[in-house]
Design a protein around this motif. Structure first.
Motif, short mmCIF file in Angstrom:
data_model
loop_
_atom_site.label_atom_id
_atom_site.label_comp_id
_atom_site.label_asym_id
_atom_site.label_seq_id
_atom_site.Cartn_x
_atom_site.Cartn_y
_atom_site.Cartn_z
N VAL A 62 2.80 23.08 71.76
CA VAL A 62 3.34 24.23 71.04
C VAL A 62 4.37 23.77 70.01
CG1 VAL A 62 4.54 26.45 71.24
CG2 VAL A 62 2.98 25.69 73.06
N ILE A 63 4.13 24.12 68.74
CA ILE A 63 5.10 23.83 67.68
C ILE A 63 5.91 25.09 67.44
CG2 ILE A 63 5.44 23.14 65.29
CD1 ILE A 63 4.21 20.91 66.84
N PHE A 133 0.64 26.60 66.63
CA PHE A 133 1.74 26.82 65.70
C PHE A 133 2.30 28.23 65.91
CE2 PHE A 133 -0.52 23.52 63.26
CZ PHE A 133 0.54 22.68 62.95
N LEU A 134 3.62 28.32 66.01
CA LEU A 134 4.28 29.62 66.11
C LEU A 134 5.13 29.83 64.87
CD1 LEU A 134 5.51 29.66 69.84
CD2 LEU A 134 3.41 30.65 68.88
N ASN A 135 5.18 31.06 64.41
CA ASN A 135 6.00 31.41 63.26
C ASN A 135 6.50 32.83 63.47
OD1 ASN A 135 7.18 30.85 60.77
ND2 ASN A 135 5.58 31.95 59.67
N ASP A 136 7.71 33.13 63.00
CA ASP A 136 8.25 34.47 63.22
C ASP A 136 9.07 34.93 62.03
OD1 ASP A 136 10.39 32.58 63.91
OD2 ASP A 136 11.50 34.33 64.57
N SER A 137 9.24 36.23 61.96
CA SER A 137 10.09 36.85 60.94
C SER A 137 10.77 38.06 61.57
CB SER A 137 9.24 37.28 59.74
OG SER A 137 10.04 38.00 58.81
N GLU A 172 3.71 35.19 64.92
CA GLU A 172 2.34 34.79 64.65
C GLU A 172 2.02 33.47 65.34
OE1 GLU A 172 1.55 36.69 60.22
OE2 GLU A 172 1.77 34.53 60.45
N ALA A 173 0.74 33.28 65.65
CA ALA A 173 0.30 32.04 66.27
C ALA A 173 -1.05 31.64 65.69
CB ALA A 173 0.19 32.20 67.78
N SER A 174 -1.25 30.34 65.55
CA SER A 174 -2.56 29.81 65.15
C SER A 174 -2.82 28.55 65.98
CB SER A 174 -2.60 29.50 63.66
OG SER A 174 -1.52 28.65 63.29
#
Length: 232
Positions: A62-63, A133-137, A172-174
């Motif tokens: 997990v990144i 990959f994790l990303n958030d806002s 978000e995740a990919s």
């Protein structure tokens, strides 16, 4: 004259006591999540020919989001919790958050190629089959209601709930195959948290963590549903 001025001030505050549409600001914070240029495929035909290189159950690295402050303890606990649920589906063998020492120093917005390649290497060092990959806002709308006029008094500042904080978050995740960049899936989770507090109990961070945690919880639910579907 003082009464008229006071009435006008209250009317002005009332006009401020309404939330605004934060969707554009929220979306701008997640633009650039690394779902592109991950594989070496350069054409649509090459991308369509990609196939996962590992068979379930797979080991996932997990990144965490690339932000100034890494994931909190609470976020880690949520990731670990839905990681355990993913293992129960039979799609995931193990899930491990990549430690700070192995994470890329590149920013995926300014140098996506470097960021993705270093992330790929980090996952390989952990003997993982795939990278999540994790990303958030997270954004917060701040406004007051008419009762905020009582902030002119000490009692009002400490006890009158006049300051609104409406926080919205998207996570978000990919999930990519490390060996060839095959994209397994993408998912999103949304959260929100609204509060109204006295002046002395609010700041720019009020509600942000709660909204972010809710979004992360819902992201886990989406990933779980997709994993269950994939092993049917």
């Amino acid at each position: 004259m003082k009464k008229i001025a006071l009435i006008n001030f209250v009317i002005f505050l009332a006009s401020c006591a309404s939330s605004t549409d934060m969707s554009e600001a929220l979306q701008s914070g997640v633009d650039g999540i690394p779902t592109h240029q991950f594989s070496d495929a350069n054409t649509v035909e090459e991308i369509r020919k990609l196939r996962p290189q590992a068979k379930p159950p797979i080991k996932v690295a997990v990144i965490p989001p690339h932000r100034w402050k890494s994931v909190s303890v609470e976020e880690r606990k949520i990731i670990e919790k839905w990681g355990e649920k993913l293992k129960e589906t039979g799609f995931v063998k193990s899930m491990e958050i990549v430690p700070q020492s192995l994470r890329s120093n590149c920013n995926y917005r300014s140098d996506s190629g470097c960021y993705l390649q270093e992330s790929r290497l980090a996952g390989a060092r952990l003997r993982a089959d795939a990278i999540l990959f994790l990303n958030d806002s997270t954004v917060t709308d701040q406004y007051v209601n008419p009762a905020s006029i009582l902030n002119l008094t000490i009692v009002g500042m400490w006890f009158v709930p006049a300051h609104h904080r409406d926080s919205y978050s998207v996570y978000e995740a990919s999930l990519f195959d490390i060996d060839n960049g095959y994209l397994y899936t993408v998912a999103e989770g949304y959260g929100e948290h609204k509060t109204v507090r006295p002046y002395m109990y609010t700041d720019w961070t009020t509600g942000k963590e709660e909204a972010r945690l809710e979004a992360l919880e819902k992201l886990g639910e989406r990933l779980l549903a997709k994993a269950q579907e994939s092993v049917k």
